[in-house]
Design a protein around this motif. Structure first.
Motif, PDB file in Angstrom:
ATOM      1  N   ARG A   1       1.186  -1.409  -0.053  1.00  0.00           N
ATOM      2  CA  ARG A   1      -0.456   0.161   0.275  1.00  0.00           C
ATOM      3  C   ARG A   1       0.927   1.545  -0.145  1.00  0.00           C
ATOM      4  N   ALA A   2       0.331   2.413  -0.506  1.00  0.00           N
ATOM      5  CA  ALA A   2       1.161   3.659  -0.785  1.00  0.00           C
ATOM      6  C   ALA A   2       1.018   4.518   0.526  1.00  0.00           C
TER       7      ALA A   2
ATOM      8  N   LEU B   1       5.978   2.668  -1.098  1.00  0.00           N
ATOM      9  CA  LEU B   1       4.750   1.597  -0.977  1.00  0.00           C
ATOM     10  C   LEU B   1       5.132   1.351  -0.039  1.00  0.00           C
ATOM     11  N   CYS B   2       4.199   0.706   0.638  1.00  0.00           N
ATOM     12  CA  CYS B   2       4.889  -0.403   1.619  1.00  0.00           C
ATOM     13  C   CYS B   2       4.791  -1.261   1.935  1.00  0.00           C
ATOM     14  N   ASP B   3       5.227  -2.163   2.774  1.00  0.00           N
ATOM     15  CA  ASP B   3       5.418  -3.605   2.467  1.00  0.00           C
ATOM     16  C   ASP B   3       4.209  -4.192   2.762  1.00  0.00           C
TER      17      ASP B   3
ATOM     18  N   LYS C   1      11.444   6.926  -2.764  1.00  0.00           N
ATOM     19  CA  LYS C   1       9.493   6.875  -2.675  1.00  0.00           C
ATOM     20  C   LYS C   1       9.361   5.081  -3.140  1.00  0.00           C
ATOM     21  N   THR C   2       9.635   4.495  -3.677  1.00  0.00           N
ATOM     22  CA  THR C   2       8.793   3.390  -3.158  1.00  0.00           C
ATOM     23  C   THR C   2       9.561   2.716  -2.861  1.00  0.00           C
ATOM     24  N   LYS C   3      10.143   2.409  -1.954  1.00  0.00           N
ATOM     25  CA  LYS C   3      11.122   1.144  -1.449  1.00  0.00           C
ATOM     26  C   LYS C   3      10.374   1.177   0.248  1.00  0.00           C
ATOM     27  N   ASP C   4      10.047   0.512   0.844  1.00  0.00           N
ATOM     28  CA  ASP C   4       9.284   0.793   2.658  1.00  0.00           C
ATOM     29  C   ASP C   4      10.803   0.445   3.078  1.00  0.00           C
TER      30      ASP C   4
ATOM     31  N   GLY D   1      -4.694   8.880   4.950  1.00  0.00           N
ATOM     32  CA  GLY D   1      -4.056   8.073   4.137  1.00  0.00           C
ATOM     33  C   GLY D   1      -3.330   7.686   4.286  1.00  0.00           C
ATOM     34  N   GLU D   2      -2.616   7.145   5.696  1.00  0.00           N
ATOM     35  CA  GLU D   2      -1.513   5.672   5.594  1.00  0.00           C
ATOM     36  C   GLU D   2      -1.876   4.651   5.524  1.00  0.00           C
ATOM     37  N   ALA D   3      -3.812   4.789   5.458  1.00  0.00           N
ATOM     38  CA  ALA D   3      -4.007   3.085   4.904  1.00  0.00           C
ATOM     39  C   ALA D   3      -4.529   2.497   3.800  1.00  0.00           C
ATOM     40  N   GLY D   4      -4.276   4.024   3.450  1.00  0.00           N
ATOM     41  CA  GLY D   4      -4.062   3.726   1.713  1.00  0.00           C
ATOM     42  C   GLY D   4      -5.175   4.467   1.064  1.00  0.00           C
TER      43      GLY D   4
END
Ligand code: SF4
Ligand code: SF4
Lengths: 402, 97
Positions: free
Chosen positions: A215-216, A222-224, B3-6, B18-21
């Motif tokens: 999920r972003a 983009l979170c795991d 920005k694309t990698k946790d 919006g943290e939960a999508g």
């Protein structure tokens, strides 16, 4: 100068925790672990050890306290045995999934029902798939050294470590133990830094509910998803194979004692018959190997110190010359075979090691086993013409089976 | 930062809109407010706001008239259930049978 004292395995573990400058201890007494936590309580009460001893209502709470302490950046330690370990089960998974470098001693004891207070390894084996590193010790010296190493390993890769040793056989048996010097341990084990610094100006929720997919988040990162977090845990554990070996090698350089890292070997250079196992049963196997050698059988021992992660490559290297491998096990995966045999057979399949394998279940609930008995059953087995490489039922040693 | 990698090795989130999508994506029914029935709109002062209190997503704004952030309203219908004036109706979203 380091000094040598006569002590039990439990005292060695407690001293290891003190030398590691553990900051929080939460534990609930259970035989045969009790004297470990009693020793820690005394050390903290007398001021010899600067730590919080948090009294809890059971093992589930003990590990929960360690999880909270480790999350906020305290070095946390606990210890338990058998049904106490099983009572922790949910939090054992939780600690690993949260990537907290907690160290726990599992003083191995058979699990109920029926009740037994005596030794086998069914307890820690039943926690195999939780994502903890499991190290098995052979003697009290290895226990004190392994507790110190365990924190270094855990805090390097952020995975919890279970230091397993046999109840009574080691926990209550006196042996000379060289106590590492404090300053050397301090240099070897720098202060713990948590992977996530909690900060009240930037509050977070730890371990929220995960959805199946990535999920972003609000910042667009983009979170795991659950699966990525679990993949990271698995590969941290796989990476631990190198960390465990490196930490052991460095320890040997600094302190002059080498317990072998992932595995250890005894008289293997010319051995065709290899006995294997974990903990004190593998030590006993070294005497059995000597007895076999007196009878003209070139026998040796490969002891498994790290059971999780499983040292597949190291074992293939150590076993590639073996003609037959004999697994001595103090646990059963009920309905199949012993856990070491199961994993070893899978690890060796298709490798350059094509030795015959036999599994032996032994010493459940503290049933005594002598080296001469091990030598005798192994001798009978290698003489048997039914040794054809197929899966055979494990042999239960010293057990009335009909 | 990429920005694309946790970068986290364990799961965590921060308190942020919006943290939960985009939870608005979950909706199969949308809440529709009848301001002719809604108590604060009718009285012209802050009152009731039970929908604001009960909304599990915190997406109702306690204003006159009340509004709902439809980006994140998940369409659970709790507001409609709790409304004492029966001012909220859950209406099927297009494409949902
Ligand atoms: S209660 Fe449910 S339906 Fe109503 S606004 Fe909140 S999320 Fe939307
Ligand atoms: S609960 Fe109903 S009446 Fe009350 S503020 Fe919300 S919509 Fe208006």
């Amino acid at each position: 100068m380091s000094r040598v004292e006569i002590m039990t395995g439990n005292q060695a573990a407690a001293l290891g925790a003190r030398l590691a400058r553990v900051q929080v201890v939460a534990a609930y007494p259970i035989t045969p672990q009790t004297s470990l936590t009693e020793t820690l309580a005394q050390l903290i009460e007398s001021g010899e050890m600067q730590a919080e001893y948090i009294r809890v209502d059971g093992e589930h709470s003990a590990l929960t306290v360690c999880i909270a302490a480790s999350t906020i950046g305290a070095r946390a330690f606990t210890a338990t045995s058998a049904n106490g370990l099983l009572y922790m089960h949910e939090q054992i998974h939780w600690a690993a999934g949260s990537r907290l470098p907690i160290v726990m001693c599992c003083v191995n004891r058979g699990v109920g029902a029926p009740w037994t207070i005596f030794n086998d390894q069914q307890d820690s084996i039943s926690q195999r798939d939780t994502g903890w590193i499991q190290l098995y010790c052979r003697d009290n010296q290895e226990i004190i050294d392994t507790v110190i190493q365990a924190f270094r390993i855990a805090e390097t890769i952020y995975c919890p470590v279970m230091v397993c040793y046999d109840g009574f056989v080691l926990s209550h048996t006196l042996m000379p133990v060289e106590i590492p010097e404090e300053e050397k341990v301090d240099a070897f084990l720098p202060p713990y830094r948590p992977h996530t610094i909690l900060d009240d100006t930037n509050p977070r929720t730890i371990n929220p509910v995960m959805f199946a997919d990535l999920r972003a988040n609000a910042e667009g990162i983009l979170c795991d998803g659950y699966m990525e977090i679990r993949y990271k845990l698995e590969y941290a554990l796989k990476g631990a194979l190198k960390t465990i070996q490196d930490v052991s090698d460095e320890y040997a350089l600094v302190f002059g004692r080498d317990h072998g890292g992932l595995i250890w070997e005894y008289k293997t250079s010319d051995a065709e018959v290899i006995l294997t196992g974990m903990g004190s049963i593998a030590t006993e196997a070294t005497i059995a190997a000597d007895i076999l050698r007196e009878k003209g059988i070139p026998a040796g021992v490969v002891g498994i110190r790290a059971y999780r992660p499983f040292p597949t490559e190291a074992l293939i290297r150590a076993l590639k010359r073996a003609r037959s491998i004999h697994c001595l096990e103090k646990a059963v995966s009920y309905g199949f075979a012993g856990p070491v045999y199961t994993d070893l057979r899978a690890a060796l399949y298709g490798s350059e090691c094509d030795a015959q394998m036999q599994d032996y279940i032994t010493s459940l609930g503290g049933r005594d086993i002598q080296p001469s008995t091990i030598a005798e059953v192994v001798l009978n087995r290698i003489k048997s013409d039914a040794f054809d490489g197929r899966f055979r039922e494990p042999i239960w040693i010293n057990c009335r089976t009909e | 930062m990429d920005k694309t990698k946790d970068p986290n090795i364990s799961a965590m989130c921060t308190l942020a809109v919006g943290e939960a999508g985009r939870t608005g994506d979950w909706r199969s029914f949308r809440p529709v407010i009848d301001h002719g029935k809604c108590i604060p709109s009718q009285k012209g002062r802050s009152a009731c706001f039970l929908c604001w209190l009960y909304c599990p997503e915190g997406v109702v704004r306690a204003e006159i008239p009340i509004t709902i952030d439809m980006e994140y309203c998940k369409g659970c219908g709790i507001c409609a259930e709790e409304c004492p004036a029966k001012a909220i109706t859950m209406v099927k979203e297009e494409g949902h049978e």
